[in-house]
Design a protein around this motif. Structure first.
Motif, short mmCIF file in Angstrom:
data_model
loop_
_atom_site.label_atom_id
_atom_site.label_comp_id
_atom_site.label_asym_id
_atom_site.label_seq_id
_atom_site.Cartn_x
_atom_site.Cartn_y
_atom_site.Cartn_z
N GLY A 185 9.58 8.62 -20.51
CA GLY A 185 9.93 9.77 -19.75
C GLY A 185 10.61 10.83 -20.25
O GLY A 185 10.94 12.12 -20.24
N ILE A 186 11.01 10.33 -21.94
CA ILE A 186 11.86 11.37 -22.82
C ILE A 186 10.80 12.16 -23.59
O ILE A 186 9.84 11.51 -24.54
CB ILE A 186 12.55 10.45 -23.64
N THR A 187 10.60 13.27 -23.53
CA THR A 187 9.84 14.51 -24.31
C THR A 187 10.54 15.01 -25.23
O THR A 187 11.60 14.80 -25.53
CB THR A 187 9.08 15.13 -23.38
N ALA A 188 9.79 15.87 -26.02
CA ALA A 188 10.51 16.78 -27.23
C ALA A 188 11.58 17.62 -26.43
O ALA A 188 12.40 17.96 -27.26
CB ALA A 188 9.33 17.43 -27.84
N GLU A 189 11.40 17.95 -25.17
CA GLU A 189 12.44 18.87 -24.61
C GLU A 189 13.64 18.02 -24.20
O GLU A 189 14.57 18.80 -23.66
CB GLU A 189 11.54 19.72 -23.45
N ARG A 190 13.41 16.68 -23.86
CA ARG A 190 14.58 15.93 -23.12
C ARG A 190 14.96 14.98 -24.34
O ARG A 190 15.30 13.86 -23.88
CB ARG A 190 13.84 15.10 -21.95
N LEU A 191 14.85 15.07 -25.54
CA LEU A 191 15.43 14.37 -26.58
C LEU A 191 16.86 14.08 -26.49
O LEU A 191 17.36 13.11 -27.23
CB LEU A 191 15.25 14.79 -28.05
N HIS A 192 17.61 14.83 -25.64
CA HIS A 192 19.29 14.42 -25.63
C HIS A 192 19.30 13.43 -24.35
O HIS A 192 20.69 12.85 -24.45
CB HIS A 192 19.50 15.65 -24.89
N HIS A 193 18.35 12.91 -23.88
CA HIS A 193 18.61 11.82 -22.98
C HIS A 193 18.47 10.48 -23.63
O HIS A 193 17.97 10.44 -24.62
CB HIS A 193 17.51 11.89 -21.74
N ARG A 194 19.40 9.61 -23.06
CA ARG A 194 19.67 8.17 -23.78
C ARG A 194 19.17 7.13 -22.62
O ARG A 194 19.36 7.45 -21.50
CB ARG A 194 20.88 8.28 -24.27
N VAL A 195 18.96 5.81 -23.02
CA VAL A 195 18.79 4.84 -22.31
C VAL A 195 20.14 4.41 -22.01
O VAL A 195 21.11 4.01 -22.76
CB VAL A 195 17.84 3.92 -22.95
N ALA A 196 20.33 3.91 -20.80
CA ALA A 196 21.37 3.16 -20.21
C ALA A 196 21.46 1.71 -21.01
O ALA A 196 20.46 1.04 -20.80
CB ALA A 196 21.39 2.85 -18.56
N VAL A 197 22.52 1.30 -21.43
CA VAL A 197 22.93 0.26 -22.33
C VAL A 197 23.46 -0.78 -21.20
O VAL A 197 24.65 -0.45 -20.60
CB VAL A 197 23.54 0.34 -23.52
N PRO A 198 22.90 -1.86 -20.78
CA PRO A 198 23.36 -2.72 -19.94
C PRO A 198 24.73 -3.31 -20.68
O PRO A 198 24.74 -3.55 -21.81
CB PRO A 198 22.54 -4.01 -19.50
N ASP A 199 25.45 -4.28 -19.76
CA ASP A 199 26.55 -4.81 -20.09
C ASP A 199 26.60 -6.23 -20.50
O ASP A 199 27.33 -7.04 -20.61
CB ASP A 199 27.92 -4.78 -19.01
N SER A 200 25.30 -6.78 -20.48
CA SER A 200 24.87 -8.17 -20.91
C SER A 200 25.25 -8.53 -22.17
O SER A 200 25.40 -9.82 -22.48
CB SER A 200 23.44 -8.27 -20.45
N ALA A 201 25.32 -7.60 -23.19
CA ALA A 201 25.63 -7.93 -24.53
C ALA A 201 24.57 -9.09 -25.18
O ALA A 201 24.95 -9.92 -25.85
CB ALA A 201 27.10 -8.49 -24.74
N ASP A 202 23.39 -8.96 -24.93
CA ASP A 202 22.55 -9.82 -25.36
C ASP A 202 21.28 -8.86 -26.12
O ASP A 202 21.59 -7.73 -26.31
CB ASP A 202 21.71 -10.52 -23.89
N GLU A 203 19.87 -9.34 -26.04
CA GLU A 203 19.18 -8.94 -26.60
C GLU A 203 18.56 -7.59 -26.09
O GLU A 203 18.05 -6.74 -26.84
CB GLU A 203 17.71 -9.69 -27.07
#
Length: 439
Positions: A185-203
């Motif tokens: 869902g991240i397009t050229a107009e929405r490059l400021h969006h980021r993926v939520a990083v889980p707290d699992s500290a795994d791969e």
């Protein structure tokens, strides 16, 4: 993706279980057969020892039933040298009648009275042969039971593995699917969006962090590209606007505007426009990997040429620090590098410029300094960006197009080197280019 992962894991487990089941059945079959054969050999030795004892040959002394008395449940024959049966147990007479058991050196399996038997033989001391047949029906039943159990257990275990894999992979891949949907869902107009990083500290968390790092780089690149396009359009529009303004003025008031004045403006702005276009083309080539030419280049010769050029324009130039140094690179690009640094120093100098070339420790340091206003500390990185001009040099006449130092950094990077700026000996700016010496 979940189905393919489950199918792949199930196939691998199925192959492993099949190989394991076949191997287990083979090992078990061999172990049971060996145990039965050892037990039969031990019983055969006991019977042979019994027959060799006094009275074991029978009343006639010719190997009668004396030694075989009490063997009601065992099939035993004593074979003479001529192949005839000298004596036999009651079970042997009932099961074999007049049939003679085979005499072999190795144990063999044969069917006697519809029952599988293991047949062994042993030579006695008086040209007789003792032959024993032992039932292996229990062994066959045991192996048959194991085969049935394996036939039922392996599919059940495979089904359990498939269900477990389906559930585990579904749970493990659920965050990956979420990350994929967010990135999709991240397009050229929405490059400021980021993926939520889980707290699992795994791969999965590492994957999310990597995706955010990539988005940061894409966002920065897109921002720089938009700024570059905006600045480039502005720089290209300025000379065109000046030419158009003078042309319209000459058209509206031909009596007050001379052809010579208009030609001079068009020539100056045309040269400026040409310089901007050539600089943009050179930067584009550097971005695409220009500078792949590697041939010996004498930097001291290029530096001395710049010293002579600046002195011819009346500038005081110190070239005493130029030493012989050779690098590998594109001579045209390295000449452009020295030319841009020299022009930048001459444009901002109050009256003195110094150029030096000093080899040391496998590198050559090219230094160009002036006695101008210098570069503030917080601007020393930004000054190498494209279309950046400091406040002191914003005017068109003094500041140029703002591409010269960006070209310097691009050429230095393409040649395997770096460029930095600090304070000169006179308080102005000192640019230092570091390049590896030619081997």
């Amino acid at each position: 993706m979940r189905g393919r992962t489950t199918l792949g894991a199930t196939v691998v487990v199925a192959v492993a279980l099949a190989i394991g089941a076949v191997s287990f059945y083979g090992i078990l079959s061999g172990s049971i057969h060996s145990a039965t054969e050892r037990s039969a050999e031990q019983r055969l030795d006991e019977l042979a020892e019994r027959l060799d004892q006094p009275g074991g040959r029978g009343p006639d002394g010719a190997g009668g039933l004396g030694g075989l008395a009490g063997l009601d449940d065992e099939i035993v024959q004593i074979i003479a040298d001529d192949g005839s049966v000298r004596a036999a147990s009651e079970e042997a007479r009932d099961a074999l009648s007049s049939t003679v058991l085979p005499v072999t050196d190795d144990a063999i399996t044969m069917t006697i009275d519809d029952e599988p038997m293991l047949v062994l033989s042993d030579d006695l001391d008086d040209d007789r042969t003792l032959v024993l047949a032992v039932s292996v029906e229990n062994d066959a039943e045991t192996l048959s039971t194991v085969a049935v159990l394996l036939t039922v257990a392996v599919p059940l275990l495979l089904l359990l593995v498939a269900v477990t894999t389906w559930l585990v992979t579904g749970r493990a891949l659920r965050p990956v699917s979420r990350i994929r949907e967010e990135v999709d869902g991240i397009t050229a107009e929405r490059l400021h969006h980021r993926v939520a990083v889980p707290d699992s500290a795994d791969e999965i968390a590492a994957l999310a962090s990597t995706m955010n790092g990539m988005l940061d780089r894409l966002d920065a690149s897109a921002t720089a590209q938009r700024r570059f396009v905006s600045d480039a359009s502005h720089e290209l529009r300025s000379p065109l606007a000046v030419i158009r303004q003078h042309a319209e003025l000459a058209q509206a008031h031909p009596s007050t505007t001379s052809i010579g004045e208009l030609a001079e403006v068009v020539s100056d702005e045309g040269l400026r426009l040409q310089g901007i276009v050539e600089s943009l083309l050179l930067l584009a080539r550097l971005d695409e990997g220009a500078g792949s030419v590697h041939e010996p280049v004498d930097l001291d010769d290029i530096a001395l040429g710049e010293v002579r050029r600046l002195r011819s324009s009346g500038m005081e130039v110190d070239g005493s620090g130029i030493r012989a140094a050779r690098v590998e690179g594109d001579p045209r690009l390295l000449g452009q590098l020295l030319r841009n640094l020299a022009d930048n120093a001459a444009r901002h100098a109050q009256g003195c410029v110094a150029i030096a070339v000093a080899p040391a420790d496998g590198y050559v340091f090219v230094t160009v300094e002036d006695d101008g206003a210098g570069v503030p500390v917080d601007e020393r990185e930004r000054v190498f960006e494209r279309f950046v001009r400091l406040d002191e040099a914003r005017s068109r006449d003094a500041g140029g197009s703002g591409l010269g130092l960006a070209i310097v950094r691009g050429i230095a990077a393409a040649s395997g080197g770096t460029v930095a700026v600090d304070d000169s000996r006179w308080g102005g700016a000192r640019f230092v280019v570091t390049l590896p010496l030619a081997r």
